[in-house]
Design an enzyme around this catalytic site. Structure first.
Site, short mmCIF file in Angstrom:
data_model
loop_
_atom_site.label_atom_id
_atom_site.label_comp_id
_atom_site.label_asym_id
_atom_site.label_seq_id
_atom_site.Cartn_x
_atom_site.Cartn_y
_atom_site.Cartn_z
N HIS A 195 0.84 -1.20 0.00
CA HIS A 195 0.00 0.00 0.00
C HIS A 195 0.88 1.25 0.00
O HIS A 195 2.04 1.20 0.40
CB HIS A 195 -0.91 0.02 1.23
N TYR A 255 5.64 4.13 0.16
CA TYR A 255 5.25 2.90 -0.52
C TYR A 255 5.70 1.76 0.39
O TYR A 255 6.88 1.43 0.44
CB TYR A 255 5.90 2.80 -1.90
N CYS A 256 4.77 1.18 1.12
CA CYS A 256 5.04 0.13 2.10
C CYS A 256 4.77 -1.22 1.42
O CYS A 256 3.62 -1.58 1.18
CB CYS A 256 4.14 0.34 3.30
N MET A 257 5.84 -1.94 1.11
CA MET A 257 5.74 -3.13 0.27
C MET A 257 5.99 -4.41 1.07
O MET A 257 6.63 -4.39 2.11
CB MET A 257 6.77 -3.05 -0.86
#
Length: 147
Positions: free
Chosen positions: A106, A119-121
């Site tokens: 997200h 951008y937390c992947m």
């Protein structure tokens, strides 16, 4: 330009771990601080584990304190798709790879400059290519970013 495609479901089930499959194909989330890249500090790029499309650079990676790899921006904007996610208790922006449609994580508006985005992947959705392997892996065009 390289063509990035999504393999068949049978191929994905053979090639991916159960966690990689769950994260990329069924919008799963891995545990914080217990994933492969949250604390990776090597220079290089991150690509989609499914298709290989280039997604993020270590030059834009930072420690967000969340336990997941976080980036201020995508490496190639055209390889990212964003969608509204209302699956949990709030509305969020889901990030997917454009060509393989892999769930990546997200994006939030509490990140660092220059974008203010985080951008937390999921590490399970990514494959890391170190700088010294960019050419042999077919990503030589990104080598100059690190010179």
């Amino acid at each position: 330009m390289k063509a990035y495609t999504k393999p068949s479901d049978d191929e994905l089930r053979r090639r991916l771990t159960s966690e990689q499959y769950k994260v990329t194909q069924h919008e799963g989330t891995e545990l914080p601080y217990m994933n492969k890249y949250w604390n990776n500090k090597q220079p290089g790029i991150y690509v989609d584990i499914v298709s290989g499309e280039p997604l993020f650079s270590s030059l834009d990676k930072y420690d967000s304190g969340t336990g997941w790899p976080s980036f201020t921006r995508p490496l190639v904007d055209a390889n990212i798709a964003e969608h509204t996610d209302r699956k949990l208790w709030m509305e969020r922006t889901e990030v997917r790879s454009k060509h393989a449609d892999s769930h990546l994580g997200h994006v939030f508006e509490d990140g660092l400059a220059p974008t203010g985005l985080r951008y937390c992947m999921n590490s399970a959705a990514l494959r890391f290519i170190p700088v010294d392997q960019l050419e042999q892996e077919g990503y030589g065009e990104f080598r100059t970013l690190f010179e």
